[in-house]
Enzyme design. Structure first.
Site, short mmCIF file in Angstrom:
data_model
loop_
_atom_site.label_atom_id
_atom_site.label_comp_id
_atom_site.label_asym_id
_atom_site.label_seq_id
_atom_site.Cartn_x
_atom_site.Cartn_y
_atom_site.Cartn_z
N GLY A 93 -28.16 -23.53 -31.34
CA GLY A 93 -28.55 -22.24 -30.77
C GLY A 93 -28.14 -21.08 -31.65
O GLY A 93 -27.43 -21.23 -32.64
N GLY A 96 -25.99 -18.76 -32.74
CA GLY A 96 -24.56 -18.49 -32.63
C GLY A 96 -24.17 -17.18 -33.28
O GLY A 96 -23.10 -16.64 -33.03
N LYS A 134 -29.23 -10.79 -37.41
CA LYS A 134 -28.38 -11.91 -37.82
C LYS A 134 -27.01 -11.34 -38.19
O LYS A 134 -26.93 -10.41 -39.00
CB LYS A 134 -29.01 -12.59 -39.04
CG LYS A 134 -29.09 -14.09 -38.93
CD LYS A 134 -29.81 -14.69 -40.11
CE LYS A 134 -29.13 -15.98 -40.52
NZ LYS A 134 -29.85 -16.63 -41.63
N ASP A 163 -17.45 -16.68 -35.40
CA ASP A 163 -17.23 -15.28 -35.01
C ASP A 163 -18.53 -14.53 -34.73
O ASP A 163 -18.51 -13.36 -34.35
CB ASP A 163 -16.42 -14.54 -36.09
CG ASP A 163 -17.12 -14.54 -37.45
OD1 ASP A 163 -18.26 -15.05 -37.54
OD2 ASP A 163 -16.53 -14.04 -38.42
N GLY A 164 -19.66 -15.21 -34.96
CA GLY A 164 -20.95 -14.57 -34.69
C GLY A 164 -21.34 -13.51 -35.71
O GLY A 164 -22.36 -12.85 -35.57
N ARG A 186 -34.19 -9.85 -39.45
CA ARG A 186 -35.16 -10.85 -39.91
C ARG A 186 -36.45 -10.76 -39.09
O ARG A 186 -36.41 -10.56 -37.88
CB ARG A 186 -34.55 -12.23 -39.75
CG ARG A 186 -35.47 -13.36 -40.16
CD ARG A 186 -34.69 -14.59 -40.53
NE ARG A 186 -34.16 -15.29 -39.38
CZ ARG A 186 -33.41 -16.41 -39.48
NH1 ARG A 186 -33.12 -16.90 -40.68
NH2 ARG A 186 -32.94 -17.01 -38.42
N ASP A 210 -32.99 -28.03 -37.37
CA ASP A 210 -32.84 -26.68 -36.79
C ASP A 210 -33.25 -25.61 -37.80
O ASP A 210 -33.38 -24.44 -37.43
CB ASP A 210 -31.40 -26.44 -36.32
CG ASP A 210 -30.37 -26.65 -37.42
OD1 ASP A 210 -30.38 -27.72 -38.03
OD2 ASP A 210 -29.58 -25.73 -37.68
N ASN A 211 -33.46 -25.99 -39.04
CA ASN A 211 -33.93 -25.05 -40.06
C ASN A 211 -35.37 -25.35 -40.45
O ASN A 211 -35.81 -24.97 -41.53
CB ASN A 211 -33.02 -25.09 -41.29
CG ASN A 211 -31.62 -24.58 -40.99
OD1 ASN A 211 -31.43 -23.80 -40.06
ND2 ASN A 211 -30.64 -25.01 -41.77
N ASP A 260 -34.05 -19.71 -43.13
CA ASP A 260 -32.63 -19.92 -43.39
C ASP A 260 -32.31 -20.17 -44.85
O ASP A 260 -32.37 -21.29 -45.35
CB ASP A 260 -32.05 -21.03 -42.50
CG ASP A 260 -31.67 -20.47 -41.12
OD1 ASP A 260 -31.94 -19.27 -40.90
OD2 ASP A 260 -31.13 -21.20 -40.30
P1 AMP Z 1 -26.93 -22.77 -40.12
O1 AMP Z 1 -26.30 -23.94 -40.79
O2 AMP Z 1 -26.61 -21.46 -40.77
O3 AMP Z 1 -28.39 -22.94 -39.89
O4 AMP Z 1 -26.24 -22.68 -38.67
C1 AMP Z 1 -25.99 -23.80 -37.88
C2 AMP Z 1 -25.42 -23.38 -36.54
O5 AMP Z 1 -24.17 -22.71 -36.70
C3 AMP Z 1 -26.29 -22.43 -35.74
O6 AMP Z 1 -26.17 -22.76 -34.38
C4 AMP Z 1 -25.67 -21.09 -36.03
O7 AMP Z 1 -25.96 -20.16 -35.03
C5 AMP Z 1 -24.20 -21.44 -36.06
N1 AMP Z 1 -23.43 -20.46 -36.82
C6 AMP Z 1 -23.47 -20.26 -38.15
N2 AMP Z 1 -22.61 -19.29 -38.52
C7 AMP Z 1 -22.01 -18.85 -37.40
C8 AMP Z 1 -21.02 -17.86 -37.12
N3 AMP Z 1 -20.48 -17.10 -38.09
N4 AMP Z 1 -20.64 -17.69 -35.84
C9 AMP Z 1 -21.18 -18.44 -34.84
N5 AMP Z 1 -22.11 -19.39 -35.05
C10 AMP Z 1 -22.52 -19.60 -36.31
MG MG Z 2 -30.05 -22.37 -39.28
#
Ligand code: AMP
Ligand code: MG
Length: 482
Positions: free
Chosen positions: A86, A88, A109, A121-122, A173, A249-250, A259
């Site tokens: 999801g 995040g 983002k 930390d989002g 984005r 998910d990407n 991504d």
């Molecule tokens: P990604 O590998 O960047 O496609 O992200 C994989 C998952 O990790 C997704 O659910 C993102 O929302 C979550 N995510 C990545 N970075 C963060 C962050 N800094 N804080 C919270 N969730 C994150």
């Molecule tokens: Mg992703």
């Protein structure tokens, strides 16, 4: 309304997302807005760059008509299934119908924690924000289906990352949608077949309206998504692009590149080239991408089986038939693109292309520069630069003679020019732009974005950006934005 929101995803049942306002940031500063893209989205450029517009881009204000949500999705990461990922660190502000009639998502983002943040930390560091801006806009200019960059903002706060406390940023984005293979998987993992049907109907209406006319619209949807991935990956490969994290998910259902974490354009050519530091086994190497693409759309097919038929045997046969065309589709798109790169007519032997690539591998020659120099030869400009790329150790001359024979009959110079970019976002330049930005100087970032807007055009003022790094400038790996 300053942004003409027309939201549809937020009308889907609540289990598809969670309502979530973006976090407040202390000191938002606009780094760049994409004026061309703003115009396409009918967003007033003056407003967007004003304090009010920047507040929206930073997450400090919610624009009229925006209904911020974090989208639910799951996904296979490096082959292992994670039932809940999801948004995040992302928030969908809403949708806008562009002047081209296409509906686009507007997403922030790095805008704070959501229900899906788990331990994160989002937030986003400024580096990944600038990287995604540079690379996604370069991809768009190269003609590749991709999400786009509307804006980059510095937040004035620091975030803790591997390299220490670094400046934070928020990226805006724009995407045809943010629906992924993993969005479907989220509902399959919960055995929520009603949600899968709703989502499939939504995707058909939004992305593949022709599928609605097919005898089985869901099978047509699978065929369309598989074809879009095959085409996309063939195009990536023809540019030496390595996505780096082709997790489900990407994998965007729309067929856009999404991504840009540890992605990179390959320099010294090698089919097993990998960039991501977390891809130690080479799962997402350049040459593996078509197989992984098929693996990912097979995961998508699994989510649709309950919609195909109640009889699982029959549903599986339908899925297999729908995916059977993928390898051929990929191969033909790949060959069309590589023929164009080599300037070869359609009846030229395929072996000549493979031998050419083998030669690049053994000589460790820069992929982009090789094709740039080969185009120069075809234009009868210069052949010494090309020959100088190959040391005496590899026997370039016999291949070159064969190529001359095959190509000279009817060299496709316009095809070559359209298939062989002069500028790509070279990793060391992206890193230099990020490091300068961290030191307060955004000029290299702006210069790089400006240059990459016309990657197929000779621009003498940017000649320095054409070449591979000096030994001390080589960046060996890129890192995830996380
Ligand atoms: P990604 O590998 O960047 O496609 O992200 C994989 C998952 O990790 C997704 O659910 C993102 O929302 C979550 N995510 C990545 N970075 C963060 C962050 N800094 N804080 C919270 N969730 C994150
Ligand atoms: Mg992703």
């Amino acid at each position: 309304m300053n942004i003409h929101f027309d939201n549809t995803y937020a009308r889907l049942p609540e289990r598809f997302f969670s309502k979530q306002a973006p976090a407040h940031v202390p000191e938002p500063k606009l780094i760049r807005v994409n004026l061309g893209l703003a115009a396409k989205l009918a967003i007033d450029a003056g407003w967007l760059q004003s304090a009010d517009g920047v507040a929206v881009l930073a997450g400090n204000a919610i624009a009229e008509g925006s209904e911020p949500i974090a989208q639910a999705y799951a996904g296979h990461q490096f082959g292992g299934f994670v039932p809940q990922l999801g948004d995040g660190r992302a928030i969908l502000l809403g949708e806008v119908v562009g002047t081209d009639g296409v509906r686009y998502d507007l997403q922030l983002k790095g805008s704070g924690r959501t229900r899906f943040s788990r331990g994160g930390d989002g937030k986003s560091a400024l580096g990944p924000v600038l990287r995604e801006y540079i690379v996604s806009e370069a991809m768009a200019a190269l003609g590749v289906p991709t999400t786009r960059a509307l804006a980059a903002v510095a937040t004035g706060e620091r975030v803790l990352r591997q390299e220490g406390r670094v400046p934070g940023g928020v990226f805006t984005r724009v995407a045809a949608s943010h629906i992924r293979v993993g969005t479907f998987q989220y509902f399959l993992a919960r055995n929520d077949i009603d949600a899968i049907r709703l989502l499939a109907d939504y995707v058909i209406a939004r992305h593949y309206p022709d599928a609605a006319q097919a005898s089985n619209p869901y099978v047509a949807l699978l065929e369309s998504v598989a074809a879009a991935q095959a085409d996309l990956i063939a195009q990536w490969m023809s540019l030496g692009f390595i996505h780096g994290v082709m997790n489900t998910d990407n994998t965007a259902i729309s067929g856009e590149t999404i991504d840009f974490g540890p992605c990179a354009f390959m320099e010294a050519f090698h089919p097993r080239c990998v960039f991501s530091s977390i891809d130690s086994r080479g799962r997402y190497a350049w040459g593996n991408q078509p197989d992984i693409g098929l693996w990912n759309v097979t995961r998508f097919a699994e989510t649709l089986l309950p919609l195909f038929s109640e009889d699982t045997g029959e549903a599986t046969r339908m899925a297999e038939a729908a995916l059977a065309g993928y390898p051929e589709r990929f191969d033909s798109r790949y060959m069309v693109r590589f023929r164009a790169k080599f300037g070869l007519p359609s009846d030229a032997p395929a072996a000549l292309i493979q031998e050419g690539l083998d030669l690049l591998t053994s000589a460790e020659v820069d992929f982009t520069l090789f094709f740039r120099n080969l185009t120069r030869v075809a234009a009868e400009e210069d052949s010494t630069t090309l020959e100088a790329m190959f040391s005496a150790k590899v026997s370039f001359a016999p291949w070159f003679a064969k190529w001359r024979r095959e190509a000279s009959a009817a060299v496709r110079l316009p095809d070559m020019r359209a298939a062989n970019p002069i500028l790509i976002p070279r990793n060391h330049r992206v890193e230099q732009a990020i490091q300068s930005a961290y030191a307060g100087d955004y000029a290299p970032f702006h210069r790089l974005v400006d240059a990459l807007a016309s990657p197929y055009t000779e621009q003498t003022e940017y000649a320095g950006l054409e070449t591979p790094p000096q030994p001390e400038e080589v960046v060996h790996q890129t890192f995830c934005g996380t």
